[in-house]
Scaffold this motif. Structure first.
Motif, short mmCIF file in Angstrom:
data_model
loop_
_atom_site.label_atom_id
_atom_site.label_comp_id
_atom_site.label_asym_id
_atom_site.label_seq_id
_atom_site.Cartn_x
_atom_site.Cartn_y
_atom_site.Cartn_z
N ARG A 126 -36.61 -32.01 9.74
CA ARG A 126 -36.33 -31.55 11.09
C ARG A 126 -37.00 -32.43 12.14
NH1 ARG A 126 -35.74 -26.85 14.61
NH2 ARG A 126 -37.59 -26.79 15.94
N PHE A 127 -36.26 -32.74 13.22
CA PHE A 127 -36.80 -33.44 14.38
C PHE A 127 -36.48 -32.58 15.59
CE2 PHE A 127 -36.06 -36.79 17.79
CZ PHE A 127 -37.40 -36.94 18.08
N ARG A 128 -37.44 -31.82 16.07
CA ARG A 128 -37.18 -30.78 17.06
C ARG A 128 -36.69 -31.29 18.40
NH1 ARG A 128 -41.93 -27.21 17.45
NH2 ARG A 128 -41.73 -27.52 15.21
N GLU A 130 -34.32 -33.58 18.74
CA GLU A 130 -33.09 -34.35 18.52
C GLU A 130 -32.04 -34.09 19.58
OE1 GLU A 130 -30.98 -33.47 14.90
OE2 GLU A 130 -31.26 -31.32 15.10
N ASN A 131 -32.03 -32.90 20.16
CA ASN A 131 -31.01 -32.60 21.17
C ASN A 131 -31.52 -32.76 22.60
OD1 ASN A 131 -29.15 -32.00 19.16
ND2 ASN A 131 -29.79 -29.85 19.06
#
Ligand SMILES: *[C@@H]1O[C@H](CO)[C@@H](O)[C@H](O)[C@H]1NC(C)=O
Length: 354
Positions: A126-128, A130-131
């Motif tokens: 997970r890469f928090r 990303e959005n």
């Protein structure tokens, strides 16, 4: 001894002159001048080394050691001088306190990033951020100005850059979350996080350090578990154990400086880099452009901001652990927005605590 050296040097010069004298006169003159210039350069370098020793409080155990250190100093000084003389660089180098160390000595004592063997499989997840739209990212950010960065520290002669890098990122996150800036303990990581790739003064890896802090239930403060700069046995009686706690880590996608901007816009981020190259270790100020720096990772620092210089050069602001006399008060600005692995490999393995 010195007399003998001088005599053989004069004999050598004499021999050069004799050989030269069978050549044309202008060349004989050139040879004489050259010999004179070399001797003068040698003397100048010895004086410069003496001055440098005084400035850095360096002493050597005997004349043999001093002569050996002068040779190393000379080689480093020449590298530094020719880099600065080239004039085409956006940063300057200096004969700083590492100028009499060989590459190997420097790496052993001052770096300490150990890239795990199993990393290819371990990274990702997970890469928090990303959005997070970069249109929403501030044009510049400096976590120092937001009070989320403690003073510059000095790892000394212990290869535990990984602990300093991880701790700076945890200090930043803790300030952002709780409003309190607390200097935290690198020594606790050096002494207690001795699993897998994390080997105290022999190197380690930030992701593991973040996960260790989670498992341990927090990290003590710097004053509760002070830095000693050498491996020691793990203490569980620190005055304020668990002064800061986290829930592990996430990785920034590799070779993606846009993703790194998204992360640093939210918190200080641990960064692995090639810190052993002369363009980095002798860095004295300016924006490090990375000419001649390969992307082998051997050191760890912490991204605490980014910005744009007046000439439009985009840069990162990174906190190092080599004391305040290195670079820009202990910090380095490094060129940002270089495709691929980034300057000196900075975009390859960034990660942050959560
Ligand atoms: C980002 O957006 C996608 C699509 O809406 C979503 O599936 C994903 O969970 C989001 N990522 C995060 C970290 O929130």
């Amino acid at each position: 001894m010195a007399l003998e050296v001088n005599m053989s040097a004069s004999l050598l010069i004499l021999a050069v002159l004799i050989v030269s004298s069978v050549c044309t006169a202008p060349r004989a003159l050139a040879a004489r001048e050259l010999a004179g210039e070399d001797a003068a350069a040698d003397a100048t370098m010895a004086v410069r080394h003496e001055k440098w020793m005084a400035e850095h409080g360096r002493t050597y155990k005997d004349e043999t050691e001093k002569a050996r250190r002068l040779e190393i100093f000379r080689a480093n000084a020449r590298l530094i001088d020719s880099f600065n003389a080239a004039g085409a660089h956006s940063h300057r180098l200096a004969t700083n306190r590492f100028a009499d160390l060989t590459d190997d000595e420097f790496r052993a004592a001052r770096t300490g990033y150990r890239r795990p063997q199993t990393v290819a499989g371990a990274r990702g997840g997970r890469f928090r951020y990303e959005n997070f739209s970069l249109a929403d990212a501030p044009r510049s950010i400096d976590w120092r100005k937001k009070g989320a960065v403690t003073g510059v520290k000095d790892q000394g002669s212990c290869g535990c850059c990984w602990a300093f890098s991880a701790v700076a990122a945890v200090e930043g996150l803790t300030k952002i979350r709780t409003g309190r800036l607390v200097s935290l303990s690198e020594q606790e990581l050096v002494d207690c996080d001795v699993y897998g790739d994390d080997q105290g003064c022999d190197g380690g890896f930030m992701d593991n350090a973040f996960d260790f802090i989670e498992r341990r239930g927090g990290l003590a403060s710097e004053s509760g578990y002070p830095y000693r700069g050498e491996d020691g046995s793990c203490r569980s009686d620190a005055a304020d154990a668990g002064a800061a706690s986290i829930r592990g880590h996430e990785d920034v996608p590799a070779n993606n400086e846009a993703a790194l901007v998204a992360a640093v816009a939210h918190q200080p981020v641990s960064v692995a880099i090639n810190g052993a190259d002369h363009v980095f270790k002798f860095y004295d100020g300016g924006v490090l452009g990375g000419d001649g720096c390969d992307t082998e990772l051997n050191h760890a620092i912490t991204a605490v901001g980014y910005g744009t210089a007046s000439d439009g050069t985009r840069y990162w602001v990174m906190k190092n652990s080599w004391g305040k006399s290195w670079g820009e008060g202990g910090y380095v600005r490094i060129r940002r927005g270089v495709r691929g692995e980034g300057v000196c490999g900075l975009a390859k393995m960034p990660s942050y605590p959560v």
